[in-house]
Design an enzyme around this catalytic site. Sequence first.
Site, mmCIF file in Angstrom:
data_model
loop_
_atom_site.group_PDB
_atom_site.id
_atom_site.type_symbol
_atom_site.label_atom_id
_atom_site.label_comp_id
_atom_site.label_asym_id
_atom_site.label_seq_id
_atom_site.Cartn_x
_atom_site.Cartn_y
_atom_site.Cartn_z
ATOM 1 C CE1 TYR A 208 -0.176 -25.292 4.931
ATOM 2 C CE2 TYR A 208 -1.338 -23.883 3.365
ATOM 3 C CZ TYR A 208 -0.490 -24.951 3.626
ATOM 4 O OH TYR A 208 0.054 -25.667 2.593
ATOM 5 C CE LYS B 166 -7.896 -1.583 4.919
ATOM 6 N NZ LYS B 166 -8.463 -1.653 3.548
ATOM 7 C CG HIS C 143 -4.982 0.969 -3.206
ATOM 8 N ND1 HIS C 143 -4.433 0.669 -1.980
ATOM 9 C CD2 HIS C 143 -5.918 0.007 -3.443
ATOM 10 C CE1 HIS C 143 -5.008 -0.420 -1.493
ATOM 11 N NE2 HIS C 143 -5.917 -0.842 -2.354
ATOM 12 N NE ARG D 90 -2.709 -3.007 -1.998
ATOM 13 C CZ ARG D 90 -2.398 -4.009 -1.169
ATOM 14 N NH1 ARG D 90 -1.117 -4.331 -0.977
ATOM 15 N NH2 ARG D 90 -3.337 -4.690 -0.533
ATOM 16 N NE ARG E 254 -3.593 -2.376 2.573
ATOM 17 C CZ ARG E 254 -3.263 -3.600 3.005
ATOM 18 N NH1 ARG E 254 -2.024 -3.818 3.476
ATOM 19 N NH2 ARG E 254 -4.146 -4.575 2.991
ATOM 20 C CG HIS F 188 -6.022 -8.523 0.339
ATOM 21 N ND1 HIS F 188 -6.348 -8.730 -0.985
ATOM 22 C CD2 HIS F 188 -5.796 -7.192 0.465
ATOM 23 C CE1 HIS F 188 -6.329 -7.577 -1.627
ATOM 24 N NE2 HIS F 188 -5.996 -6.631 -0.774
#
Length: 412
Positions: free
Chosen positions: A373, A275, A337, A340, A248, A363
């Site tokens: 995991y 974030k 942004h 991304r 970001r 995310h």
Amino acid sequence: MAKTTKPLTNTEVKQAKVKDKDYTLLDGEGLQLRVKTSGTKSWLFNYYHPITKKRKNLSLGQYPALTLAEARKQRASSKELLVNNIDPKEHRDDLLSDKKLKMSFTLESIALDWFEVKKSKIAETTSRSLWRNFENHLFPSIGHRPIDKILAPEVIKTLKPLASKGSLETLHKVIGHLNEIMKHAVNTGRIHHNPLAGIRTAFKTPKVTHMVTIRPEELPELMKAISYSNITLVTRCLLEFQLHTMVRSSEAANASWDEIDFENMSWEIPAERMKMKVKHTVPITKQVLDLLEHVKQLTGDRKYIFPADKQPNKPSGSERANKALQRIGFKGRLVAHGMRSLASTTLNEKGFDSDVIEAALAHQEKNEVRRAYNRSDYLERRRKLMYWWSEFIEQAQHGNFSTSNKGLKEVG
């Protein structure tokens, strides 16, 4: 025979004169009128404490604000409490204390209580924007209101000016956060239910606007524009750094040299700058390493990799990349942004594992087991993905770009 007290008349109360000393007129059953030398006339209820049996006086109010008839009603109420072994003075003090406590639970005070927890879970820029919306659109009108008195019609009226301006996205963010505050108030025992749960339906729904970005086949145009633009070298490096690492804008702009592990070729972004408030490791490719070595000659003696031009001891603002993209001709086509999104689109179209892509973009996985995991297993797979992405960018930069990407090894 017990002495009978003759009840007072309105005339006797009204005409009670001031004397050299304070004196008392009796109405019977504990009700008294105290006449002071100052001329003040006050109603008192004299009684025995239901437990200790000690005599006590309960001040009811002053005459004529409190009439004889109203004083007698208060006496009757007090006697009912005594029958149930409740001290009327303690009962009144408890009610008053409870009322004062509720009055201190204003929307603004509860919002601040909620915000102390909320801001630890979101990015600093997001938290500043959130609180600024409250200060601009809620607190001036209803911030002082006790939270248990706030109802839907009042809030809808308060937010209508925001809707009238067409700021529907901001409006719905405010409503969402306001509902979080009300849920917090319920969960902490300030109110019994959330009366604002359905106010979103009172306003139009904002149209979904996707972050502007470009298609993968337009990447060579972007790289050419960056290379031949008149932006500063540090800004150019910032754009390329953000593009390669897929982070970001704020994460790239605030990057510091001590976060870079050159030996292990990785960048550790601390949780407080992310974030989702979770530490993120970014594998560094050869292209990013070369870029860092290049910019190190300019800013290596500073704390931040991309320091602000006028205040080199501070990092670049998160808008620096956006302004640069506008200057090089991508206004309305691409925002920082959106780089991304460009990476995500490209990698998904090339068949990379979507879970690995999401992990690379930091995310947050909602499923806790899968999240654990992903963090432990995906780092090496992300390293391969980042290598492929940097190679893809380099091809676009040097004119060897092809949408078929022959020579690029696809990995999942």
